[in-house]
Design an enzyme around this catalytic site. Structure first.
Site, PDB file in Angstrom:
ATOM      1  CB  SER A 215      -0.964  -0.039   1.181  1.00 41.44           C
ATOM      2  OG  SER A 215      -1.974   0.926   1.045  1.00 41.44           O
ATOM      3  CD  GLU A 343      -4.920  -4.129  -4.373  1.00 42.95           C
ATOM      4  OE1 GLU A 343      -5.149  -3.639  -3.249  1.00 42.95           O
ATOM      5  OE2 GLU A 343      -3.864  -4.719  -4.662  1.00 42.95           O
ATOM      6  CG  HIS A 495      -5.519  -2.348  -0.268  1.00 42.01           C
ATOM      7  ND1 HIS A 495      -4.520  -2.208  -1.210  1.00 42.01           N
ATOM      8  CD2 HIS A 495      -5.162  -1.552   0.780  1.00 42.01           C
ATOM      9  CE1 HIS A 495      -3.608  -1.353  -0.758  1.00 42.01           C
ATOM     10  NE2 HIS A 495      -3.976  -0.942   0.446  1.00 42.01           N
TER      11      HIS A 495
END
Length: 591
Positions: A215, A343, A495
């Site tokens: 991330s 995601e 995600h």
């Protein structure tokens, strides 16, 4: 724990000698002083050593607050590295959850399978993990990033903290104040310099360093490969679900934003703002920062994050990332880059933990700010209608079509920027790029599982009960109760769920050796550590990897990708058609 009270323990002379040798072995001399560590066990029962809370920079307090970091001062005696250092100040997840009570947070943790016995001991590959958290929260705490999975392999793992939010990304226009921004990224550079000076003391090879992150940590890794300050500090990079080209990975000049929420008078000059912020408590700054609108959509640039600095000798980044890559000025190193299959489920996580995150009534708010289109303009309405037709095909934007929202968010927030990165690296770089898509579905997918329920926090608590329950009957009970809370099936991986196959967390269930989850963990760990060791994730045929050969990207645009799923295989890249929509928009509107 290895450190015990000898006075209360009956040891023979031989046992005492052995004990003293072992404890002496757990004191490592670094360039700044001695540090005491402790013994840990990986999830297969193997031994490793951990050294926590090691300072790599001076405390960024007083005149050093908001400035680039300076090297840590030496210390006398033996520093206790058996306890973790403080995290950097932040509001964690929920607005009222303040953590990190001091500025003095620039510390790192080191984990190693074996300490060197002599100077000739063979050095191990080093992996430096940069944590995520949107540049506003996160830390190197073992509750989130435990080494028990990766340390089944013979590597040295380093996890640093770095400054967050306004404390890490205050960016001023006035060049005389020397606060151009990116202090948090410069912290990461300082941590990598510490690695170059010290990691050999822990058995690490300074000539074989791999940086990896997820991330915002992945976007940080990308930025590190673009910076002129990082030459020679690392040799390979892994980017998990993040890129400098994702719209959330860019900040702006922000003095006015923080001054307003701190209650300073209107039109106050930047010098006065800086003076006041240096005198303010960290808690007051972080609490005020939380009042600045940090949009979950992409039409407005985020207030706190990486910026392109004005030109100066110590700039971390003073050119556009695209131009850096096109000019070949990025680090020419092997790269792994990829994403999870859905995601955009991050959008659901945000909706569940933030009361202000609501479904939009139109798509103008999703038009990336890079396209330079006013949200209220006729052009914005036209593009929003094109987006609606392309993704929703005349369906409405309501909650019943939330899965479409997840795909749209995946493409805007993650996949398009990641694909741009892959294509640019393939076109302008000379080293291999390995692309992957993560589709594994198992009980380790904690975030996906929470998104399947209307009771996000309750599911999290049940996970803790399952992990900590000593009795198998209680575990079985909690597992059944958790299943009853899951109200919908989501076809995809959220995600952040890839981290649960690389890092042990307080939310991770215990993994039985030989179980399916164990095999999935071994696959991830083997691919990542093979890459760290050899620059090739599959240098040999291995049963745990189904004897799959991971081929680097050969086409631009991408034609094939490694699918890391319940099986592992090279497969056709199927996202090109969707992402062409965004390529066209950027081609038509981005300046």
């Amino acid at each position: 724990m290895i450190f015990i009270n000898i006075s209360r323990t009956k040891l023979t002379g031989k046992q005492l000698t052995s004990f003293l040798k072992m404890t002496e072995h757990l004191v490592v001399s670094t360039e700044n002083g001695k540090i005491k560590g402790k013994v840990g066990k990986d999830y297969h029962g193997g031994k490793f050593y951990s050294f926590s809370g090691i300072p790599y920079a001076k405390a960024p307090v007083g005149e050093l607050r908001f400035k680039a970091p300076e090297p840590a001062d030496p210390w006398e005696g033996v520093r206790d590295g058996t306890k973790e250092g403080p995290e950097c100040p932040q509001m964690f997840l929920r607005p009222k959850f303040y953590v990190g009570k001091q500025d003095n947070c620039l510390n790192l943790n080191v984990y190693t399978k074996e300490l060197p016995k002599t100077d000739d001991t063979k050095k191990k590959p080093v992996m430096v993990f940069i944590h995520g958290g949107g540049f506003i929260f996160g830390s190197n705490k073992k509750n989130f990033f435990g080494p028990q999975y990766l340390l089944t392999e013979d590597i040295v793992l380093v996890i640093p903290n770095y400054r967050l939010g306004v404390l890490g990304f205050l960016s001023l226009e006035d060049t005389s104040l020397n606060v151009p921004g990116n202090a948090g990224l410069k912290d990461q550079v300082m941590a990598l310099k510490w690695v170059q000076k010290n990691i050999h003391h822990f058995g690490g090879d300074v000539n074989n360093v791999t940086i990896f992150g997820q991330s915002a940590g992945s976007a940080s890794v990308h930025y590190l490969t673009l910076s002129k300050l990082t030459k020679g500090l690392f040799h390979k990079a892994i980017m998990q679900s993040g890129s400098a080209f994702n719209p959330w990975a860019r900040g702006k000049r922000n003095a006015a934003d923080i001054a307003k929420v701190m209650g300073y008078q209107p039109n106050i000059d930047e010098k006065t703002i800086l003076q006041k912020l240096r005198q303010a408590s960290t808690k007051s700054i972080v609490k005020a920062q939380n009042k600045v609108v940090d949009n979950t959509f992409t039409s407005v640039v985020r207030p706190f994050g990486p910026v392109i600095e004005y030109k100066h000798d110590e700039a971390f980044l003073d050119e556009d990332p695209v131009e850096i890559i096109k000019a070949g000025k990025n680090q020419q190193i092997p790269v792994i880059i990829g994403y999870t299959s859905l995601e955009g489920l991050l959008y659901e996580v945000i909706r569940k933990v933030r009361s202000d995150a609501k479904l939009p009534g139109s798509l103008e708010v999703d038009i990336p700010y890079e396209l330079n289109i006013s949200e209220k303009s006729e052009t914005a309405k036209k593009i929003a209608e094109e987006m609606k037709q392309f993704y929703y095909n005349d369906k409405d934007l309501s909650k019943k079509n939330i899965n479409i929202r997840f795909m749209l968010s995946s493409d805007i927030l993650f996949l398009h920027g990641i694909q741009r990165t892959i294509n640019l690296l393939k076109k302008y770089s000379t080293t291999p790029v390995y692309a992957y898509k993560m589709t594994v579905s198992s009980p380790l997918n904690f975030l996906t599982m929470c998104c399947q329920s209307n009771y996000f926090l309750t599911v999290g608590m049940y996970n803790l009960f399952i992990r900590w329950s000593g009795q198998s009957s209680l575990k079985h009970l909690f597992q059944n109760l958790r299943k009853k809370l899951l109200v919908k099936h989501l076809d995809g991986v959220a995600h952040g769920d890839d981290l649960f196959y690389l890092m042990s967390t307080s939310l991770s269930p215990k993994v039985a050796i030989g179980s399916e989850e164990d095999i999935y963990i071994q696959r991830f760990v083997k691919l990542w550590t093979n890459f760290a060791k050899h620059g090739d994730p599959t240098p040999e045929a291995l049963e745990v990897l189904n004897s799959t050969k991971w081929s680097p990207v050969v086409d631009e645009p991408i034609s094939s990708i490694l699918e890391i799923g319940n099986t592992i295989k090279m497969t056709e890249y199927t996202e090109n058609e969707r992402l062409k929509f965004w390529d066209k928009l950027y081609e038509d509107y981005a300046s």
